[in-house]
Scaffold this motif. Structure first.
Motif, PDB file in Angstrom:
ATOM      1  N   HIS A 245      32.073  36.370  38.100  1.00 27.33           N
ATOM      2  CA  HIS A 245      33.456  36.401  37.628  1.00 27.33           C
ATOM      3  C   HIS A 245      33.578  37.396  36.472  1.00 27.33           C
ATOM      4  CE1 HIS A 245      31.553  33.654  34.724  1.00 27.33           C
ATOM      5  NE2 HIS A 245      32.526  34.012  33.901  1.00 27.33           N
ATOM      6  N   ILE A 246      34.793  37.740  36.161  1.00 26.49           N
ATOM      7  CA  ILE A 246      35.082  38.568  34.998  1.00 26.49           C
ATOM      8  C   ILE A 246      36.183  37.890  34.196  1.00 26.49           C
ATOM      9  CG2 ILE A 246      34.392  40.738  36.091  1.00 26.49           C
ATOM     10  CD1 ILE A 246      37.318  41.345  36.561  1.00 26.49           C
ATOM     11  N   LYS A 247      36.243  38.196  32.923  1.00 24.42           N
ATOM     12  CA  LYS A 247      37.281  37.665  32.047  1.00 24.42           C
ATOM     13  C   LYS A 247      38.158  38.819  31.568  1.00 24.42           C
ATOM     14  CE  LYS A 247      34.516  33.766  30.343  1.00 24.42           C
ATOM     15  NZ  LYS A 247      33.948  33.096  29.152  1.00 24.42           N
ATOM     16  N   LEU A 248      39.458  38.572  31.549  1.00 25.29           N
ATOM     17  CA  LEU A 248      40.421  39.591  31.139  1.00 25.29           C
ATOM     18  C   LEU A 248      41.369  39.016  30.105  1.00 25.29           C
ATOM     19  CD1 LEU A 248      41.408  41.041  34.643  1.00 25.29           C
ATOM     20  CD2 LEU A 248      39.935  42.146  32.948  1.00 25.29           C
ATOM     21  N   LEU A 249      41.656  39.810  29.086  1.00 27.68           N
ATOM     22  CA  LEU A 249      42.670  39.453  28.104  1.00 27.68           C
ATOM     23  C   LEU A 249      43.581  40.670  27.949  1.00 27.68           C
ATOM     24  CD1 LEU A 249      42.049  37.631  24.694  1.00 27.68           C
ATOM     25  CD2 LEU A 249      43.994  39.113  25.138  1.00 27.68           C
ATOM     26  N   ASN A 250      44.834  40.495  28.335  1.00 33.30           N
ATOM     27  CA  ASN A 250      45.782  41.610  28.383  1.00 33.30           C
ATOM     28  C   ASN A 250      46.857  41.426  27.323  1.00 33.30           C
ATOM     29  OD1 ASN A 250      47.733  43.578  29.066  1.00 33.30           O
ATOM     30  ND2 ASN A 250      47.129  43.489  31.222  1.00 33.30           N
ATOM     31  N   CYS A 251      46.932  42.383  26.402  1.00 36.19           N
ATOM     32  CA  CYS A 251      47.932  42.344  25.336  1.00 36.19           C
ATOM     33  C   CYS A 251      48.982  43.430  25.579  1.00 36.19           C
ATOM     34  CB  CYS A 251      47.275  42.542  23.974  1.00 36.19           C
ATOM     35  SG  CYS A 251      46.072  41.273  23.534  1.00 36.19           S
ATOM     36  N   GLY A 252      49.907  43.132  26.471  1.00 36.24           N
ATOM     37  CA  GLY A 252      51.015  44.034  26.735  1.00 36.24           C
ATOM     38  C   GLY A 252      50.664  45.310  27.464  1.00 36.24           C
ATOM     39  N   HIS A 253      49.493  45.369  28.088  1.00 42.67           N
ATOM     40  CA  HIS A 253      49.022  46.588  28.732  1.00 42.67           C
ATOM     41  C   HIS A 253      49.287  46.528  30.237  1.00 42.67           C
ATOM     42  CE1 HIS A 253      46.662  50.238  28.029  1.00 42.67           C
ATOM     43  NE2 HIS A 253      46.153  50.060  29.234  1.00 42.67           N
ATOM     44  N   PRO A 254      49.419  47.694  30.904  1.00 39.89           N
ATOM     45  CA  PRO A 254      49.530  47.680  32.372  1.00 39.89           C
ATOM     46  C   PRO A 254      48.350  46.941  32.991  1.00 39.89           C
ATOM     47  CG  PRO A 254      50.062  49.865  31.523  1.00 39.89           C
ATOM     48  CD  PRO A 254      49.551  49.071  30.360  1.00 39.89           C
ATOM     49  N   PRO A 255      48.601  46.113  34.025  1.00 33.65           N
ATOM     50  CA  PRO A 255      47.528  45.278  34.573  1.00 33.65           C
ATOM     51  C   PRO A 255      46.469  46.086  35.301  1.00 33.65           C
ATOM     52  CG  PRO A 255      49.486  45.141  35.951  1.00 33.65           C
ATOM     53  CD  PRO A 255      49.875  45.904  34.717  1.00 33.65           C
ATOM     54  N   PRO A 256      45.190  45.714  35.165  1.00 31.62           N
ATOM     55  CA  PRO A 256      44.145  46.387  35.941  1.00 31.62           C
ATOM     56  C   PRO A 256      44.352  46.161  37.435  1.00 31.62           C
ATOM     57  CG  PRO A 256      43.217  45.062  34.160  1.00 31.62           C
ATOM     58  CD  PRO A 256      44.658  44.686  34.267  1.00 31.62           C
ATOM     59  N   LEU A 257      43.765  47.040  38.224  1.00 35.36           N
ATOM     60  CA  LEU A 257      43.845  46.950  39.687  1.00 35.36           C
ATOM     61  C   LEU A 257      42.443  46.719  40.231  1.00 35.36           C
ATOM     62  CD1 LEU A 257      46.271  49.945  40.346  1.00 35.36           C
ATOM     63  CD2 LEU A 257      46.850  47.530  40.052  1.00 35.36           C
ATOM     64  N   LEU A 258      42.326  45.755  41.160  1.00 33.95           N
ATOM     65  CA  LEU A 258      41.042  45.378  41.741  1.00 33.95           C
ATOM     66  C   LEU A 258      41.016  45.766  43.218  1.00 33.95           C
ATOM     67  CD1 LEU A 258      38.287  43.861  41.749  1.00 33.95           C
ATOM     68  CD2 LEU A 258      39.591  41.761  42.193  1.00 33.95           C
ATOM     69  N   LEU A 259      39.990  46.508  43.604  1.00 29.85           N
ATOM     70  CA  LEU A 259      39.772  46.871  45.005  1.00 29.85           C
ATOM     71  C   LEU A 259      38.642  46.022  45.559  1.00 29.85           C
ATOM     72  CD1 LEU A 259      39.996  50.771  44.841  1.00 29.85           C
ATOM     73  CD2 LEU A 259      41.558  49.258  46.059  1.00 29.85           C
ATOM     74  N   ARG A 260      38.947  45.304  46.633  1.00 28.65           N
ATOM     75  CA  ARG A 260      37.946  44.429  47.243  1.00 28.65           C
ATOM     76  C   ARG A 260      38.064  44.543  48.765  1.00 28.65           C
ATOM     77  NH1 ARG A 260      38.488  38.612  45.199  1.00 28.65           N
ATOM     78  NH2 ARG A 260      37.270  39.470  43.445  1.00 28.65           N
ATOM     79  N   HIS A 261      37.037  45.118  49.375  1.00 28.74           N
ATOM     80  CA  HIS A 261      37.003  45.274  50.834  1.00 28.74           C
ATOM     81  C   HIS A 261      38.267  45.959  51.354  1.00 28.74           C
ATOM     82  CE1 HIS A 261      33.508  42.730  50.611  1.00 28.74           C
ATOM     83  NE2 HIS A 261      34.205  41.685  50.218  1.00 28.74           N
ATOM     84  N   GLY A 262      38.693  47.007  50.658  1.00 33.99           N
ATOM     85  CA  GLY A 262      39.849  47.764  51.099  1.00 33.99           C
ATOM     86  C   GLY A 262      41.182  47.176  50.710  1.00 33.99           C
ATOM     87  N   LYS A 263      41.189  45.997  50.085  1.00 35.90           N
ATOM     88  CA  LYS A 263      42.444  45.367  49.671  1.00 35.90           C
ATOM     89  C   LYS A 263      42.664  45.582  48.170  1.00 35.90           C
ATOM     90  CE  LYS A 263      42.317  41.750  53.224  1.00 35.90           C
ATOM     91  NZ  LYS A 263      42.351  40.285  53.475  1.00 35.90           N
ATOM     92  N   LEU A 264      43.928  45.689  47.810  1.00 33.13           N
ATOM     93  CA  LEU A 264      44.288  45.946  46.418  1.00 33.13           C
ATOM     94  C   LEU A 264      44.909  44.702  45.807  1.00 33.13           C
ATOM     95  CD1 LEU A 264      44.616  48.011  44.087  1.00 33.13           C
ATOM     96  CD2 LEU A 264      46.890  48.504  45.009  1.00 33.13           C
ATOM     97  N   LEU A 265      44.369  44.280  44.655  1.00 32.08           N
ATOM     98  CA  LEU A 265      44.887  43.133  43.920  1.00 32.08           C
ATOM     99  C   LEU A 265      45.335  43.596  42.538  1.00 32.08           C
ATOM    100  CD1 LEU A 265      42.104  40.487  44.747  1.00 32.08           C
ATOM    101  CD2 LEU A 265      44.311  40.777  45.892  1.00 32.08           C
ATOM    102  N   VAL A 266      46.530  43.195  42.138  1.00 26.82           N
ATOM    103  CA  VAL A 266      47.058  43.495  40.806  1.00 26.82           C
ATOM    104  C   VAL A 266      46.738  42.316  39.897  1.00 26.82           C
ATOM    105  CG1 VAL A 266      49.079  44.106  39.450  1.00 26.82           C
ATOM    106  CG2 VAL A 266      48.894  44.875  41.825  1.00 26.82           C
TER     107      VAL A 266
END
Length: 368
Positions: A245-266
């Motif tokens: 797993h990964i942990k994310l803390l977003n303070c008003g920033h554009p959301p990271p994008l995750l590529l997994r097996h050709g699929k895109l997750l915001v």
């Protein structure tokens, strides 16, 4: 070593630069030939006064003065062929232009030397603030990209860092509101604080609180009306050594994008966290999200300069659509293509700084 205005290091005569250096000589030769072969009433010789002025734009002082002297000798030689040419009037004009050209040349060289020193300072600041990231940081592959909006700038208000810590690989990517030296100073304050806090704080919330305190102290050095306008968006990520797993803390920033097996997750945050320097106004409640991950997953962190890049027709760059078309590329190839396509989309110019990190998880891990 600093070169004086009288002597400068030789430069290779290549392409357009070589033609520019030779243009005063070519101009002088052409005008001289025309002055000797054309009738006296045409008076091509008076154009020789322009030769020293042309040389001053690219040549050092001494060659400029020598060219002016050569033009005076040419005029004296012409007077032997055309005695009624008005030689001494033209000679006086050439001498006056040569003196003015030498002074202008000296001023130009001094400004060039000052610009070189500024570029050296900018290079040093870039290495401190945005030092090159290794291709592998702990258990992840990392590639970085940075494009400054200012044509002559190396760094701006966007920043990033990635470190191996006892808690895993931690990275930050952020964007300071504004441009210029104040933005660079704010970015440096946050990055330097992160480099310390990432090793000490057991949680991302602890890191971001220290970042907010550092940002607030830095903003207090500016007038009150300016400090209220300055805030910083950041996204922090933690990749634990054990993986999964990964942990994310977003303070008003554009959301990271995750590529997994050709699929895109915001990876939008489940709850909003305040930007740095705004906790006193909006509260200091921060939310960390946990996202399941597996080896081979790839994440793209970016600043708003990417998605707000406009084409000459005013169209925004569609990062998600672009990423779906290039989901098979590795981190380096992905950012190389993004760099190329961003500049192509914007017509070669950017309205804002651009920073991006491409991260790919792997099976290999390095525990500090």
């Amino acid at each position: 070593m600093l070169w004086t205005g009288w002597m400068r290091p030789p430069r290779p005569l290549r392409g357009r630069w070589g033609a520019a250096l030779l243009s005063p000589v070519i101009f002088t030769v052409v005008v001289t030939a025309l002055a000797f072969v054309t009738p006296r009433k045409i008076s091509f010789s008076r154009l020789l006064t322009a030769a020293p002025a042309l040389a001053a734009s690219t040549w050092p002082v001494l060659p400029t003065v020598l060219l002016g002297g050569a033009c005076i000798l040419i005029m004296i030689a012409l007077s032997l062929v055309y005695p009624d040419l008005g030689t001494w009037f033209t000679v006086g004009a050439i001498a006056a232009v040569t003196v003015a050209a030498a002074y202008a040349c000296r001023v130009r060289i001094q400004r060039e030397q000052a610009f070189v020193q500024l570029r050296l300072v900018a290079d040093a600041a870039e290495k401190v603030l945005l030092r090159p990231l290794p291709h592998r940081v702990g258990s992840v592959e990392v590639e970085s990209m940075y494009l400054a909006a200012a044509a002559q700038a190396h760094i701006g208000g966007d920043f990033y860092e990635a470190l191996v810590t006892p808690y895993g690989v931690r990275l930050i990517l952020g964007d300071v509101r504004g441009k210029g030296l104040p933005a660079v100073g704010a970015a440096a304050a946050v990055v330097n604080c992160f480099r310390e806090a990432a090793y000490d704080e057991p949680s991302l919330e602890g890191i971001v609180r220290r970042l907010d305190a550092s940002s607030t102290r830095h903003s207090c050095t500016f007038p009150a009306e300016e400090s209220l306008e300055q805030f910083i968006t950041v996204v922090l990520a933690e990749f634990p050594h054990q993986g999964g797993h990964i942990k994310l803390l977003n303070c008003g920033h554009p959301p990271p994008l995750l590529l997994r097996h050709g699929k895109l997750l915001v990876l939008d945050p489940t709850a909003a966290s305040p930007c740095l320097n705004l906790a006193a106004l909006m509260g200091s409640r921060y939310t960390t999200d946990t996202v399941a991950c597996a080896p081979g997953d790839q994440l793209l962190f970016y600043t708003d300069g990417v998605i707000e890049s406009r084409s000459p027709r005013g169209e925004f760059f569609s990062l998600q659509d672009w990423l779906r078309r290039h989901n098979a590329a590795g981190p380096k190839a992905l950012l190389d293509r993004l760099h190329r396509d961003l500049l192509q989309h914007s017509g070669g110019g950017l309205d804002d700084d651009v920073a991006a990190l491409a991260v790919r998880l792997s099976d290999r891990s390095t525990v500090p």
